[in-house]
Motif scaffolding. Structure first.
Motif, short mmCIF file in Angstrom:
data_model
loop_
_atom_site.label_atom_id
_atom_site.label_comp_id
_atom_site.label_asym_id
_atom_site.label_seq_id
_atom_site.Cartn_x
_atom_site.Cartn_y
_atom_site.Cartn_z
N THR A 12 39.50 37.26 29.46
CA THR A 12 39.91 36.67 29.56
C THR A 12 39.52 35.15 29.26
O THR A 12 40.69 34.51 27.73
CB THR A 12 39.37 35.72 31.41
N ARG A 32 42.67 29.64 36.19
CA ARG A 32 42.94 30.40 37.22
C ARG A 32 41.33 32.11 37.52
O ARG A 32 41.30 32.26 37.65
CB ARG A 32 43.89 30.29 38.10
N ARG A 33 42.22 32.63 36.14
CA ARG A 33 41.07 33.89 35.93
C ARG A 33 40.20 33.66 35.48
O ARG A 33 39.69 34.42 36.49
CB ARG A 33 42.64 34.75 34.78
N GLU A 44 38.60 33.73 39.00
CA GLU A 44 38.48 34.57 39.50
C GLU A 44 37.99 35.65 39.06
O GLU A 44 37.30 36.61 40.22
CB GLU A 44 40.06 35.33 39.52
N ARG A 45 37.91 35.65 38.11
CA ARG A 45 36.02 36.95 37.65
C ARG A 45 34.93 35.84 37.51
O ARG A 45 33.72 37.17 38.47
CB ARG A 45 36.38 36.90 36.51
N SER A 47 34.81 34.83 40.71
CA SER A 47 33.83 34.93 42.32
C SER A 47 34.14 36.86 42.49
O SER A 47 33.14 36.89 43.37
CB SER A 47 35.75 34.90 42.98
N LEU A 48 34.24 37.75 41.73
CA LEU A 48 33.85 38.54 41.70
C LEU A 48 32.94 39.19 41.07
O LEU A 48 31.72 39.60 41.82
CB LEU A 48 34.83 39.58 41.12
N PHE A 71 37.33 33.67 46.71
CA PHE A 71 38.22 33.02 46.08
C PHE A 71 39.39 32.59 46.55
O PHE A 71 40.57 32.75 47.10
CB PHE A 71 39.06 33.25 44.67
#
Lengths: 226, 181
Positions: free
Chosen positions: A109, B147-148, B151-152, B154-155, B161
């Motif tokens: 990312t 957002r990604r 997401e990472r 949160s992972l 999330f």
């Protein structure tokens, strides 16, 4: 050609990023006109920005923090927000992201961010090299870092010749994206035996902190009922 | 439910009012909510020393306002990370706050959802959400990349999330999304 190598590690001179930076510098094989700045010196933001505006070619090297860039790197990028775009447009940029995590999926990312940032600002973007598994490279003996050192010298040589990083280098460096099943099973076994923790536990013992390793000062420790 | 909104707005603007309105919406629905204005706090950059892993496990070497924020976050159910987009990402203010999260993880690694991840220090981590105000030059791609990142995050922190929303949504819609669990 004015070149600038930016160390984005909060550990400053004593960091894996600085080590990688030195290999890239060897790839450039020039002493003249290469400037190095450490973003860890956050008080020098203004002069760091001036060095950036003055440079034609810039490589930014940083460790992965929370699957993104360290706060000091974002702080530096944000400092450019009110700059005249004309001063930034056409500047040649390349990015290096390295992580303790061995898989490149953690850093993808951030690579996407730097590509998009380059589009937004108008940088000539050579690419983002992702290198996993770099925990401890600063103090490793030379024979253990020989391969990764050569990878970054190669990056330096390629940037020097035409400001491009061959896809083959980017692809190879970013492998593995994720571990395949046998490796994942192996890691789980190493986890189960505790063998995988040896590196960290050795340091914890040296620091007389091993008995405190599961401390949870603000709440209920993991694995215990609330 | 205990909700914390981390306001990563570096300068006072209408975004602050939006966050206050969101907080009021949660309050009206019977939840305890607190907006933490990060720009008014003393928060140092993480210096990468790993002291919180290897010297004083769980405790950061910096004695600043982050200690109190972490204490509150560990005990809450949902943390909403809020920021205007700056240069296509969250503010440096919010990013440095995120970096200071590592005391709540262990250095130890295990396979989780097919990837290497750090083991938790605490029994529970609060759920994660993202609330973003794009600027005039920001595109859907900027929001998607941001957002990604979360997401990472949160992972990595093994959390739920709950949502990623932009300020074009009404506070009512955002609250609905936050409480849909």
């Amino acid at each position: 050609m004015k070149r600038l190598l930016i160390n984005g590690s909060p550990r400053g001179k004593n960091s894996g990023s600085r080590k990688i930076l030195s290999w890239i510098q060897e790839g450039f094989a020039e002493e003249k006109d290469i400037q190095i700045i450490d973003l860890a010196k956050v008080r020098e933001l203004q002069s760091q920005k001036e060095s950036f505006l003055d440079a034609e070619e810039v490589v930014m090297i940083m460790p992965l923090y929370t699957d993104s860039m360290p706060g000091i790197v974002k702080n530096f990028i944000d400092s450019l927000q009110n700059e005249d775009l004309e001063k930034l447009k056409g500047k040649k940029l390349a990015f290096i992201v390295h992580s303790g995590f061995p898989e490149s999926i953690h850093s993808e990312t951030l690579a996407a961010y730097f590509k998009r940032l380059s589009e937004r600002v108008g940088f000539v973007y050579a690419g983002t090299v992702i290198k996993g598994g770099t925990e401890g490279i600063l103090n490793m003996p030379e024979e253990r870092t020989a391969k990764v050192a050569e990878l970054f010298r190669e990056v330096g040589r390629n940037l020097k010749s035409d400001w491009k990083i061959p896809q083959e280098i980017i692809r190879k460096s970013a492998s593995p994206r994720v571990f395949n099943l046998p490796v994942r099973i192996l890691i789980t076994l190493l986890r189960w035996t505790g063998f995988i923790d040896t590196h960290w536990n050795t340091i914890l013992m040296k620091n007389n902190a091993f008995d405190k390793r599961f401390d949870a000062p603000y709440g209920t420790p993991f694995g215990k009922k609330k | 439910m205990e909700i914390i909104i981390l306001n990563g707005n570096p300068d006072s603007s209408g975004f602050d009012d939006k966050l206050d309105a969101l907080a009021s919406e949660f309050s009206c629905r019977g939840h305890n909510v607190k907006v933490i204005s990060l720009r008014d706090k003393n928060i140092n950059f993480c210096n990468g020393c790993f002291g919180c892993w290897l010297k004083t496990p769980g405790l950061c070497v910096h004695k600043d306002d982050m200690e109190n924020i972490l204490k509150q976050m560990v005990k809450s159910n949902l943390v909403i990370w809020a920021s205007p987009l700056i240069m296509g990402g969250i503010s440096a203010l919010l990013k440095k706050t995120q970096d200071r999260f590592i005391p709540i993880a262990h250095p130890y690694i295990e396979i989780y959802k097919g990837e290497c991840h750090h083991i938790h220090r605490y029994a529970d981590n609060s759920d994660v959400a993202l609330y973003i105000e794009p600027g005039k030059d920001d595109t859907d791609e900027d929001f998607e990349i941001t957002r990604r990142f979360f997401e990472r995050f949160s992972l990595n922190t093994r959390t739920v999330f709950r949502f990623a929303a932009k300020t074009d949504k009404s506070v009512k819609e955002v609250a609905d999304e936050a409480l849909a669990y």
